[in-house]
Design a protein around this motif. Structure first.
Motif, short mmCIF file in Angstrom:
data_model
loop_
_atom_site.label_atom_id
_atom_site.label_comp_id
_atom_site.label_asym_id
_atom_site.label_seq_id
_atom_site.Cartn_x
_atom_site.Cartn_y
_atom_site.Cartn_z
N GLN A 45 -22.69 2.47 8.19
CA GLN A 45 -21.26 3.07 7.51
C GLN A 45 -20.24 2.01 7.68
O GLN A 45 -19.73 1.58 8.42
N THR A 46 -19.52 1.79 6.34
CA THR A 46 -18.66 0.82 6.17
C THR A 46 -17.61 1.16 5.08
O THR A 46 -17.69 2.24 4.53
N ASP A 47 -16.90 0.06 4.64
CA ASP A 47 -16.20 0.30 3.45
C ASP A 47 -16.21 -0.89 2.57
O ASP A 47 -16.69 -2.00 2.97
N LEU A 52 -16.59 -7.01 1.07
CA LEU A 52 -15.87 -8.00 0.50
C LEU A 52 -15.94 -9.35 1.53
O LEU A 52 -16.04 -10.43 1.28
N THR A 53 -15.19 -8.89 2.72
CA THR A 53 -15.48 -9.78 3.74
C THR A 53 -16.60 -10.58 4.12
O THR A 53 -16.64 -11.66 4.10
N LEU A 94 -10.74 0.06 -2.09
CA LEU A 94 -11.33 -0.93 -1.42
C LEU A 94 -11.41 -0.28 0.17
O LEU A 94 -12.50 -0.84 1.02
N ARG A 95 -10.75 0.73 0.71
CA ARG A 95 -10.86 1.53 1.62
C ARG A 95 -11.94 2.63 1.84
O ARG A 95 -12.15 3.23 2.51
N MET A 101 -9.92 -4.70 -10.04
CA MET A 101 -9.79 -3.26 -10.05
C MET A 101 -9.06 -2.39 -9.11
O MET A 101 -8.40 -1.52 -9.53
N ALA A 102 -9.01 -2.76 -7.80
CA ALA A 102 -7.99 -2.30 -7.04
C ALA A 102 -6.53 -2.41 -7.49
O ALA A 102 -5.78 -1.48 -7.13
N ASP A 103 -6.10 -3.43 -7.89
CA ASP A 103 -4.85 -3.81 -8.56
C ASP A 103 -4.37 -2.74 -9.54
O ASP A 103 -3.47 -2.04 -9.68
#
Length: 405
Positions: free
Chosen positions: A177-179, A184-185, A148-149, A140-142
């Motif tokens: 709070q994150t992204d 994913l990581t 993703l950020r 989806m990011a591609d």
């Protein structure tokens, strides 16, 4: 591209555990091609109806000399390296010698050669399925459909069950709070269930992941309902929000009759909703490695994350030799009365020279001690590394690489 089929191919088509070697797409197409070649040509009814009732006499000419028939062209069978044949035998011996429900597969990414044991059977993936959530997110990011950020919050109502290191952060006042990239990581490197389920919602849910698999022609791999639904079903429960609080899930599970739990457990291992075929797994991993599934940047990022996996240090990773690396994902299922439903490790091995191999060890049900399972995984890696060395020696001896594609 020539096909390389072992002498055990007939048993494979009948569903028996066996070892054969050829690219997965050729495996799927071969039966169809054989059937197509066996169909008799049907008469053309339209041609029969359009034949005129009377025709002019056909002039008779002297018969011409018969043309000589072309000699059939002899086609040499593809060369099968002795190293590949040996890997076939060794993988089958390992699988048949393990006292448990196991599927093994090794794919030479350079040539397409696959050695396997019960490679067409479905085995539970458990957390191996986190790979498909990540591939969906990167895809989806591609395509510019997901940032993703992008920032988000992880709160107590996002928690699931079992392994979830993010829990201590999510239960802070105001949440965490994150992204999406961080989630994913955590999902890939720590196998964090809550991080994964949060990302699953971000990409659109289970149906969206299944659509990604279909769009990329990844067959032989199922995607389940996510950790909440999957683990509840295996235990014989329907997910409730209270399961995520304290010991809520364990309390509810222990309250069930053992017969209920056993029935749910047996149904799952017999036909896992998140099941995958080992040869499908190594095919997908090979396509990930060669850049067929994602952009170059996303491929590199995902393989890098898989290379940072912290779980399963004594599984596939324990078989590495100096200079070899592994990008992998583990999966571990629930235990009932000493039996475990899913104990896996799948990944991509890379040699110091840059040659790569996709490997899958998937245990569907076993009560064997953990050291025995880890030893099986270690041996699969060691056999693959030995195959790499033997293939290199054979190439040096003949002066050219054998074509096993």
């Amino acid at each position: 591209m020539g096909l390389v089929v072992s002498r055990r191919f007939g048993r494979l088509l009948n569903g028996a555990g066996s070892s054969f070697s050829l690219p997965l797409r050729s495996l799927l197409l071969a039966p169809l091609l054989l059937l197509a070649g066996c169909q008799p040509a049907a008469p053309d009814p339209q041609a029969a109806r359009s034949t005129p009732q009377s025709v002019s006499p056909i002039p008779v000419h002297a018969p011409s000399a018969p043309k000589p028939r072309a000699k059939p062209i002899a086609v040499a069978p593809p060369v099968i390296p002795s190293a590949a044949s040996a890997l076939d035998r060794r993988i089958e011996a390992l699988g048949s010698g393990f006292r448990g429900d196991v599927g093994l597969a090794v794919r030479d990414i350079q040539t397409g050669w696959i050695s396997h044991y019960r490679g067409l059977d479905y085995f539970p993936q458990q957390s191996v399925s986190k790979l498909w959530v990540a591939i969906s997110a990167f895809d989806m990011a591609d395509r510019g459909k997901l940032d993703l950020r992008g920032r988000l919050s992880v709160r107590p109502n996002d928690l699931t069950l079992f392994h979830q290191p993010i829990r201590s952060l999510a239960t802070r006042p105001g949440g965490f709070q994150t992204d999406r990239e961080d989630l994913l990581t955590r999902a890939l490197t720590q196998s964090d269930n809550s991080a994964n389920d949060k990302m699953l919602r971000e990409v659109g849910g289970p149906d969206a992941v299944r659509a990604t698999l279909a769009a990329k022609s990844i067959s032989g791999i199922r995607f389940g309902p996510g950790e909440k639904g999957l683990q509840s079903r295996i235990a014989g429960l329907d997910w409730q929000a209270s399961f995520a609080k304290g010991n809520g899930f364990y309390t509810a599970r222990e309250a069930l009759l053992i017969a209920q739990r056993r029935a749910a457990f047996e149904a799952y291992v017999a036909d896992p909703v998140d099941g995958a075929r080992p040869i499908a797994m190594v095919d997908a991993l090979a396509r990930l490695k060669t850049g067929e599934l994602l952009s170059d940047a996303s491929t590199a990022q995902m393989l890098d994350l898989m290379g940072q996996t912290r779980t399963g240090a004594l599984r596939l990773k324990s078989g590495l030799r100096p200079g070899w690396t592994l990008s992998h994902k583990t999966g571990t299922g629930q235990i009932l009365e000493g039996e475990q439903a899913g104990y896996n490790d799948v990944g991509i091995l890379t040699s110091p020279e840059g040659r790569s191999y996709a490997v899958a060890v998937m245990i569907g049900r076993t009560s064997r001690p953990l050291p025995e399972r880890m030893d099986l995984m270690r041996k699969v890696v060691r056999l693959t590394i030995a195959y790499d060395g033997e293939l290199a020696e054979q190439k040096d001896a003949t002066g050219a690489g054998a074509d096993v594609r």
